[in-house]
Motif scaffolding. Structure first.
Motif, short mmCIF file in Angstrom:
data_model
loop_
_atom_site.label_atom_id
_atom_site.label_comp_id
_atom_site.label_asym_id
_atom_site.label_seq_id
_atom_site.Cartn_x
_atom_site.Cartn_y
_atom_site.Cartn_z
N TYR A 80 2.30 7.65 -6.38
CA TYR A 80 1.47 8.77 -6.80
C TYR A 80 1.84 10.08 -6.11
O TYR A 80 1.73 11.16 -6.71
CB TYR A 80 -0.01 8.45 -6.56
N GLU A 81 2.28 10.03 -4.87
CA GLU A 81 2.55 11.27 -4.14
C GLU A 81 3.99 11.74 -4.27
O GLU A 81 4.26 12.95 -4.20
CB GLU A 81 2.19 11.08 -2.67
N GLN A 101 0.83 -1.20 0.00
CA GLN A 101 0.00 0.00 0.00
C GLN A 101 0.87 1.26 0.00
O GLN A 101 0.59 2.22 -0.72
CB GLN A 101 -0.92 -0.02 1.21
N THR A 133 -6.61 6.33 2.70
CA THR A 133 -5.50 6.87 1.92
C THR A 133 -5.63 6.54 0.44
O THR A 133 -4.97 7.16 -0.40
CB THR A 133 -4.16 6.31 2.42
N MET A 134 -6.45 5.54 0.09
CA MET A 134 -6.67 5.19 -1.31
C MET A 134 -7.99 4.44 -1.45
O MET A 134 -8.47 3.82 -0.50
CB MET A 134 -5.52 4.36 -1.88
N ILE A 180 1.12 4.56 -2.60
CA ILE A 180 1.06 5.95 -2.14
C ILE A 180 2.29 6.72 -2.60
O ILE A 180 2.19 7.84 -3.13
CB ILE A 180 0.93 5.99 -0.61
N ASP A 198 -5.10 8.37 -9.96
CA ASP A 198 -4.89 8.97 -8.65
C ASP A 198 -5.34 7.99 -7.58
O ASP A 198 -6.00 6.98 -7.85
CB ASP A 198 -5.61 10.31 -8.52
N LEU A 199 -4.98 8.29 -6.35
CA LEU A 199 -5.18 7.35 -5.24
C LEU A 199 -6.65 7.08 -4.93
O LEU A 199 -6.96 6.09 -4.26
CB LEU A 199 -4.49 7.89 -3.98
N TYR A 200 -7.54 7.94 -5.38
CA TYR A 200 -8.95 7.75 -5.06
C TYR A 200 -9.78 7.34 -6.27
O TYR A 200 -11.00 7.38 -6.24
CB TYR A 200 -9.52 9.02 -4.42
#
Length: 585
Positions: free
Chosen positions: A106-107, A99, A290-291, A103, A306-308
């Motif tokens: 992408y971040e 996980q 967080t996602m 993150i 993106d994470l979402y």
């Protein structure tokens, strides 16, 4: 002197012995289960990869299995099936990512391994953990285990409990995620347009009569006229309460809320649903996780994502290993190597399109996306030929047997089994295919437990009241078929039998279709809107050359015989007994 009573006649003693024997068996099974669980969860620990070698920035694929059992069902993949699929990915260089890796990708723009896989198991079943764990250990794979919060602390023994989940994470092979608080349905209508209201999964045990529904978080609660029964504030409070209840359970039971969310149902947010409901969910999701994997059906997550708004593929229990590989190749654009199985058997066939796996008495022909997969027997048996085979692929899809297949002349005779309809076709040189015969076969029996429950949608009042199902005669896409076909081409005639019954005899065929070989084909049907890849399964294939005097010469067979056949039947009986014991105890 009196005679001693025969102990065999002492009914009470016999009953006591039976009780003691049963208790002893239960104790042994319980001890074995404890030993097995301890072995599964304590044996090894995960070996972290060397991330300094990671260079790739194009993205990762995500697979999420609904559940794993010892043997496969309509909803669970088997342990052997999972092992074969993950082995194929491991052998092609796939590494699992965590996980935090997602993150950081992408971040922070952090790199990933050349072939990156995010692996997960949904629904919180204890058998998924039990049977997946040794496979994760074998390939040093990490996975996310997802659960429903309302299953924690209840009496449903098939769901894993918090202490076991925490124990799993300490091995390093597992991280935790969630599918949400509960699995409940709203705005339910039956196939006749009758309103059924709101029900949780326990109250909706028979889903075969359900025509429309939505998940609890995916719409306003509405009446029989599809008019909302709640205003915006009430809807937001209801949805917020569900997320709050989930947070409270995880915080109290695990000590934290898992960071990964796979919303039910996938593909709903932003896809035609009410914008206010979408906004209410989105706000809660971004505050809590967080996602979010909010889409299902495509495996590839690239740098533009993106994470979402992540996407995953849920491999169906009926997918072969090559089916999964074909799907991943389509989604990712990466070159993939298909599995062959028995190379000696494979050498007797020429792969013309798609992929083929040879496993004992079974040949699985996997089609390319939206096209036909086909293999051809390397040795042509001649114009006069009999082909027999058991066709075991899904009812929804096309499986074909070719005789007198001549690519140069572009001619053939073909037997097609598609959606429980049998067709006989011929193609003469320079002509279009011509249908000679068609017959709908006796119904394939299936139970409600086989139903793929995926009718969740946003719908209108007119849809619910019409009661006009456009799929009344359609089979669910995951129902397996089982037909024994025999096709004989002799001179200018054709004979076809199904399940031992002759349904076509002395059918005249075009005399220009003179010779050629034998082939097996597979192709998807457009009824399956989510998957344009299909597995044709051909078991006990036998190809026999015929002559005018009635002579027969078997040119090919993969049907087990002699000692091999006895071993196969014993193994099948043993597996059935073990599966029964696991399900019973």
């Amino acid at each position: 002197m009196s005679k001693k009573r025969n102990p065999a006649l002492n009914v009470k003693r016999k009953n006591r012995r039976k009780v003691i024997k049963v208790i002893g068996q239960i104790i042994l099974l319980a001890v074995a289960a404890v030993v097995l669980v301890n072995a599964v969860f304590d044996l090894q620990t995960y070996q972290e990869p060397d991330k300094s070698k990671w260079r790739q920035d194009k993205g990762f694929i995500a697979l999420s299995y609904f559940g794993v059992g010892r043997s496969g069902t309509s909803k669970l993949v088997s342990q052997d099936q999972l092992d074969a699929q993950l082995k194929a990915l491991h052998d092609q260089g796939y590494e699992t990512i965590s996980q935090q890796d997602v993150i950081d990708y992408y971040e922070k723009g952090a790199p990933l391994p050349d072939k990156a896989l995010f692996l997960s198991f949904e629904d919180g079943r204890n058998d998924s953990a039990l049977f997946a764990q040794p496979i994760l250990e074998k390939y040093n794979f990490k996975a996310t285990f997802l659960s429903y919060a309302d299953k924690m602390g209840n009496s449903e023994r098939k769901f894993l409990q918090p202490k076991d989940m925490l124990k799993m994470t300490r091995t390093g092979y597992w991280e935790l995620g969630t599918n949400g608080y509960r699995l409940s349905y709203i705005n339910i209508f039956d196939e006749d347009g009758r309103y059924m209201g709101v029900k949780d999964e326990k109250a909706l045990t028979d889903k075969s009569n359900v025509e429309y529904y939505n998940h609890y978080l995916m719409d306003f609660i509405r009446d029989e006229n599809m008019i909302p029964l709640e205003n915006r504030s009430e809807m937001e409070a209801r949805i917020g309460a569900d997320y709050a209840a989930m947070r409270d359970v995880y915080s109290s039971k695990l000590g934290y809320v898992p960071g990964v969310y796979m919303i039910m149902h996938a593909n709903a947010l932003g896809e035609g649903m009410n914008a206010l409901v979408d906004k209410a969910n989105t706000e809660q999701i971004r505050q809590t996780f967080t996602m979010n994997f909010r889409r299902e059906g495509t495996a590839m997550n690239d740098k533009q994502g993106d994470l979402y708004n992540l996407t995953r593929v849920q491999p169906a229990p009926y997918w072969s290993t090559n089916h999964l590989i074909m799907k991943l190749s389509k989604d990712s654009g990466q070159d993939m190597t298909f599995v062959t199985g028995d190379e000696k058997e494979a050498a007797r066939w020429a792969l013309e399109s798609g992929a083929a796996e040879f496993d004992g008495s079974r040949i699985t022909v996997t089609s390319p996306p939206s096209a036909e997969g086909r293999i051809r027997l390397s040795q042509d048996p001649g114009a006069d030929t009999t082909v027999t085979a058991n066709l075991l692929g899904n009812v929804v899809g096309r499986q074909s047997i070719y005789v007198r297949l001549d690519e140069q002349e572009d001619s053939f005779l073909r037997l097609v089994l598609e959606n429980n309809v049998l067709r006989v076709e011929q193609k003469a040189p320079g002509q279009e295919p011509e249908e000679l015969f068609e017959q709908t076969l006796p119904d394939v029996k299936w139970g409600e437990e086989d139903l793929r429950f995926d009718k969740a949608s946003v719908y209108t009042k007119e849809q619910t009241l019409s009661g006009d199902r456009d799929d009344d005669e359609e089979y669910p896409i995951n129902i397996l078929g089982n037909r024994k076909l025999e096709m004989t081409a002799l001179g200018d005639t054709l004979k076809v039998s199904i399940d031992g019954q002759v349904i076509l005899d002395n059918q005249t065929v075009d005399s220009a279709i003179r010779g050629g070989g034998v082939a097996l084909g597979s192709m998807y049907h457009e009824q399956n809107k989510k998957d344009d890849i299909y597995d044709g399964i051909f078991e006990n294939v036998t190809v026999t050359a015929m002559d005018a005097d009635g002579g027969k010469d078997v040119r090919y067979t993969n049907k087990p015989s002699g000692l091999e056949g006895v071993v196969w039947r014993v193994r099948r009986t043993f597996d059935t007994a073990v599966n029964w014991a696991i399900e019973t105890f």
